[in-house]
Motif scaffolding. Structure first.
Motif, mmCIF file in Angstrom:
data_model
loop_
_atom_site.group_PDB
_atom_site.id
_atom_site.type_symbol
_atom_site.label_atom_id
_atom_site.label_comp_id
_atom_site.label_asym_id
_atom_site.label_seq_id
_atom_site.Cartn_x
_atom_site.Cartn_y
_atom_site.Cartn_z
ATOM 1 N N GLY A 1 0.782 -1.227 0.000
ATOM 2 C CA GLY A 1 0.000 0.000 0.000
ATOM 3 C C GLY A 1 0.814 1.276 0.000
ATOM 4 N N ASP A 2 1.931 1.315 0.723
ATOM 5 C CA ASP A 2 2.704 2.551 0.847
ATOM 6 C C ASP A 2 3.656 2.780 -0.325
ATOM 7 N N SER B 1 4.623 3.244 -4.339
ATOM 8 C CA SER B 1 3.974 3.857 -5.493
ATOM 9 C C SER B 1 3.605 2.795 -6.528
ATOM 10 N N THR C 1 1.799 7.631 -7.494
ATOM 11 C CA THR C 1 0.756 7.613 -6.462
ATOM 12 C C THR C 1 0.898 6.362 -5.602
ATOM 13 N N PRO C 2 0.816 6.471 -4.283
ATOM 14 C CA PRO C 2 0.836 5.261 -3.438
ATOM 15 C C PRO C 2 -0.300 4.314 -3.826
ATOM 16 N N TYR C 3 0.012 3.058 -3.836
ATOM 17 C CA TYR C 3 -0.973 2.048 -4.242
ATOM 18 C C TYR C 3 -2.244 2.129 -3.409
ATOM 19 N N LYS C 4 -2.116 2.423 -2.131
ATOM 20 C CA LYS C 4 -3.281 2.435 -1.248
ATOM 21 C C LYS C 4 -4.272 3.536 -1.597
ATOM 22 N N HIS C 5 -3.848 4.514 -2.383
ATOM 23 C CA HIS C 5 -4.735 5.599 -2.769
ATOM 24 C C HIS C 5 -5.468 5.335 -4.086
ATOM 25 N N LEU C 6 -5.184 4.214 -4.731
ATOM 26 C CA LEU C 6 -5.886 3.859 -5.968
ATOM 27 C C LEU C 6 -7.285 3.346 -5.644
ATOM 28 N N SER C 7 -8.187 3.518 -6.585
ATOM 29 C CA SER C 7 -9.510 2.907 -6.448
ATOM 30 C C SER C 7 -9.386 1.399 -6.637
ATOM 31 N N LYS D 1 -6.657 -0.780 -8.979
ATOM 32 C CA LYS D 1 -5.832 -1.863 -8.444
ATOM 33 C C LYS D 1 -5.972 -3.123 -9.288
#
Length: 243
Positions: free
Chosen positions: A102-103, A105, A143-149, A153
């Protein structure tokens, strides 16, 4: 034609709860094959073979062992009985968002996940732009992966795994997610891979997808292989039993 997957007398059992857990000794003794209280056989006595280049669809109601079988072929689970022999590497399109951090990119996750799947640094660099383009994430590389919809993902995960050169594709309902336009991109990508002679092992409830991609079917019910025949025959039998 060479054999891609060989399954003989396959059996795997699970616990319904934490009671009746097998001891460390039981796991290695090899002689205890009866179910203990609280255990059940998810699959038992399953045998079949898949030739290189075949497209196999696995059908059955929920809880009948389909995804368990796929995970056994993928090597994620180990059998309690019988054997699974896979000749060649697998590209696992199952639980495809697993393994991403998640943290990190998008860029970092592509390099990490592709590397974990066996791609060399040179291969990752060569295919990186194609992965990002297919996933439609050019504006989100840092963008950090955890911020993707959730949709982003899934697009990223499918894009990475579908770039693998492994000869066997394992697919579990991944085409059921994403919007219509992305699903069509997935369809075309799988068509391309099959045209290259890849082997497809496909678990789905979507009859249209099964008829599109598969020529042969396996029908599982209560952990047993009920029918191994053409996909049309298998779907007819399954639909008849369900009615």
């Amino acid at each position: 034609m060479n054999t891609a997957i060989e399954v003989q007398d396959l059996g795997v059992r699970f616990r319904r709860n934490r009671r009746g857990r097998r001891s460390f000794k039981d796991l290695f003794a090899g002689s205890e094959r009866r179910s203990r209280p609280g255990e059940f056989w998810a699959l038992r006595g399953v045998s079949f073979s898949v030739q290189q280049g075949e497209s196999i669809g696995v059908v059955g109601r929920n809880g009948q062992g389909k995804s368990t079988l796929l995970r056994l072929v993928a090597g994620v689970l180990l059998a309690d009985e019988g054997t699974v022999t896979v000749n060649g590497g697998v590209a696992p399109l199952i639980e495809i968002t697993g393994g991403f951090v998640g943290d990190l990119s998008v860029r970092e996750n592509v390099r990490l996940t592709a590397g974990l799947h066996g791609m060399s640094r040179a291969e990752i660099s060569r295919r990186y732009d194609d992965i990002i383009s297919f996933a439609e994430l050019a504006d989100f590389e840092d963008t950090p992966y955890k911020h993707l919809s959730n949709g982003m993902k899934v697009r990223l995960a499918f894009s990475v795994v579908s770039q693998l050169d492994e000869p066997i594709l394992l697919v579990d309902e991944v085409l059921a997610v994403g919007d219509k336009a992305f699903r069509e991109k997935c369809y075309k990508r799988i068509d391309e891979l099959l045209s290259e002679g890849r082997t497809l092992f496909f678990v789905s409830h979507n009859e249209r997808d099964l008829r599109r991609f598969c020529t042969r079917g396996l029908y599982l019910d209560k952990g047993s292989l009920v029918l191994d025949a053409s996909i049309a025959e298998v779907l007819d039998r399954y639909n008849g039993d369900a009615s």
